[in-house]
Design a protein around this motif. Sequence first.
Motif, PDB file in Angstrom:
ATOM      1  N   THR A  55     -24.150 -13.475   2.761  1.00 53.35           N
ATOM      2  CA  THR A  55     -23.426 -12.417   2.052  1.00 53.35           C
ATOM      3  C   THR A  55     -23.124 -12.939   0.641  1.00 53.35           C
ATOM      4  O   THR A  55     -23.849 -13.776   0.139  1.00 53.35           O
ATOM      5  CB  THR A  55     -22.142 -12.073   2.825  1.00 53.35           C
ATOM      6  N   GLY A  56     -22.061 -12.450   0.035  1.00 52.61           N
ATOM      7  CA  GLY A  56     -21.653 -12.969  -1.274  1.00 52.61           C
ATOM      8  C   GLY A  56     -22.173 -12.094  -2.405  1.00 52.61           C
ATOM      9  O   GLY A  56     -22.998 -11.198  -2.221  1.00 52.61           O
ATOM     10  N   GLN A  57     -21.676 -12.419  -3.604  1.00 57.82           N
ATOM     11  CA  GLN A  57     -21.990 -11.592  -4.780  1.00 57.82           C
ATOM     12  C   GLN A  57     -23.473 -11.630  -5.130  1.00 57.82           C
ATOM     13  O   GLN A  57     -24.056 -10.635  -5.547  1.00 57.82           O
ATOM     14  CB  GLN A  57     -21.165 -12.080  -5.966  1.00 57.82           C
ATOM     15  N   LEU A  85     -24.875 -15.393   8.817  1.00 61.25           N
ATOM     16  CA  LEU A  85     -24.901 -16.801   8.448  1.00 61.25           C
ATOM     17  C   LEU A  85     -23.505 -17.400   8.678  1.00 61.25           C
ATOM     18  O   LEU A  85     -23.371 -18.516   9.176  1.00 61.25           O
ATOM     19  CB  LEU A  85     -25.307 -16.920   6.978  1.00 61.25           C
ATOM     20  N   ASP A  86     -22.466 -16.642   8.341  1.00 53.79           N
ATOM     21  CA  ASP A  86     -21.115 -17.210   8.424  1.00 53.79           C
ATOM     22  C   ASP A  86     -20.054 -16.120   8.345  1.00 53.79           C
ATOM     23  O   ASP A  86     -20.343 -14.985   7.986  1.00 53.79           O
ATOM     24  CB  ASP A  86     -20.907 -18.251   7.304  1.00 53.79           C
ATOM     25  N   GLU A  87     -18.829 -16.497   8.674  1.00 59.44           N
ATOM     26  CA  GLU A  87     -17.663 -15.613   8.530  1.00 59.44           C
ATOM     27  C   GLU A  87     -16.422 -16.482   8.382  1.00 59.44           C
ATOM     28  O   GLU A  87     -16.306 -17.534   9.015  1.00 59.44           O
ATOM     29  CB  GLU A  87     -17.528 -14.696   9.753  1.00 59.44           C
ATOM     30  N   ILE A 157     -24.601 -24.400   1.556  1.00 57.94           N
ATOM     31  CA  ILE A 157     -25.437 -23.301   2.054  1.00 57.94           C
ATOM     32  C   ILE A 157     -24.792 -22.830   3.356  1.00 57.94           C
ATOM     33  O   ILE A 157     -24.422 -23.643   4.189  1.00 57.94           O
ATOM     34  CB  ILE A 157     -26.931 -23.699   2.236  1.00 57.94           C
ATOM     35  N   GLY A 158     -24.656 -21.491   3.521  1.00 56.31           N
ATOM     36  CA  GLY A 158     -23.723 -21.027   4.528  1.00 56.31           C
ATOM     37  C   GLY A 158     -22.381 -21.639   4.162  1.00 56.31           C
ATOM     38  O   GLY A 158     -22.062 -21.812   2.972  1.00 56.31           O
ATOM     39  N   PHE A 159     -21.586 -22.020   5.155  1.00 56.83           N
ATOM     40  CA  PHE A 159     -20.381 -22.796   4.847  1.00 56.83           C
ATOM     41  C   PHE A 159     -20.549 -24.237   5.306  1.00 56.83           C
ATOM     42  O   PHE A 159     -19.628 -24.876   5.792  1.00 56.83           O
ATOM     43  CB  PHE A 159     -19.127 -22.131   5.403  1.00 56.83           C
TER      44      PHE A 159
HETATM   45  C1  F6R Z   1     -22.199 -16.374   2.191  1.00 56.22           C
HETATM   46  C2  F6R Z   1     -22.551 -17.805   2.182  1.00 56.22           C
HETATM   47  C3  F6R Z   1     -22.230 -18.646   1.004  1.00 56.22           C
HETATM   48  C4  F6R Z   1     -22.604 -17.971  -0.320  1.00 56.22           C
HETATM   49  C5  F6R Z   1     -22.221 -18.850  -1.505  1.00 56.22           C
HETATM   50  C6  F6R Z   1     -22.451 -18.141  -2.808  1.00 56.22           C
HETATM   51  O1  F6R Z   1     -22.615 -15.768   3.406  1.00 56.22           O
HETATM   52  O2  F6R Z   1     -23.065 -18.305   3.138  1.00 56.22           O
HETATM   53  O3  F6R Z   1     -22.908 -19.885   1.103  1.00 56.22           O
HETATM   54  O4  F6R Z   1     -23.975 -17.704  -0.337  1.00 56.22           O
HETATM   55  O5  F6R Z   1     -20.872 -19.228  -1.413  1.00 56.22           O
HETATM   56  O6  F6R Z   1     -21.618 -17.023  -2.878  1.00 56.22           O
HETATM   57  P1  F6R Z   1     -21.758 -15.980  -4.052  1.00 56.22           P
HETATM   58  O7  F6R Z   1     -23.104 -15.364  -3.958  1.00 56.22           O
HETATM   59  O8  F6R Z   1     -20.644 -14.972  -3.787  1.00 56.22           O
HETATM   60  O9  F6R Z   1     -21.564 -16.722  -5.337  1.00 56.22           O
END
Ligand code: F6R
Length: 261
Positions: A55-57, A85-87, A157-159
């Motif tokens: 997810t993420g921006q 991938l994560d929550e 990558i992920g958390f």
């Molecule tokens: C999100 C994830 C994180 C994001 C990363 C970048 O599911 O696994 O690893 O990909 O933190 O986040 P953004 O794209 O919001 O800068």
Amino acid sequence: MRLPEQQAAPVELTPVNTLPRIEIAATIEEAARLAAGRIVNIVNRDPYAAITYATGQTMIPVYAEVARLLTANGTTFVNTEAFHLDEYFPTDPSAAYSFVGYVREKIFGPFGIPLAQRHEMDGLAQDPIAEAARYEALLASRPISLAILGIGPGGHIGFNEQGTPFDIRTHVANLAEETIYRDHEERRLATPELAITQGIGNILDAEQIILVAYGSQKGEYLRKALHGPITPDCPASALRLAPDRVTLYLDQEAASVALST
Ligand code: F6R
């Protein structure tokens, strides 16, 4: 709430000199279009693909473009399986920062993925460790065709934060100070300090892996991941262990930093 810190076991590494495939676009929009086109092509070739979604921006324009392509060219995701991938934990799906809320809104709905094929992580589970184990068993039940990644603070990558062993499976993670700072201070989100995340081991199992990044800050994380040592201190450096299965989609700004040595 924090968990006891884990020690990354020393990893035996064979030197890998091959870099992943890197596709560079002039703009963010074009990089997102390239990544979206690749995702749709994978589903065209394998309509039953199992996909792990970051997810993420970064991913917002990618998923918007996938949704647009589906309407435009008739590809269907109706037979695909969708994995998180994560929550964040604990997290209600209605929270502004919930990744479950995000995938429902930006992926499951627009891509038309049937309920039975949406594999959600439960950010409200009573026991997050048991929830990570449940999710791991689910992932073990079928191979992942494609893992879609972003990259974040410290090259996570992920958390999977700095120091995470490369063979780790789905687990509960302490978020790194930099990630908490990004979320609380830069993004003004009241995120918790724990998350459930697929491990680097799960990510490396995927048949194809794509990572999308824009801008110079992400470029700097990638510069370390591509040119520095392959080490748990830089989680994304693990992608160099599978260079022929990984493609990076970068805008020019990220690429110019990532590829400078
Ligand atoms: C999100 C994830 C994180 C994001 C990363 C970048 O599911 O696994 O690893 O990909 O933190 O986040 P953004 O794209 O919001 O800068």
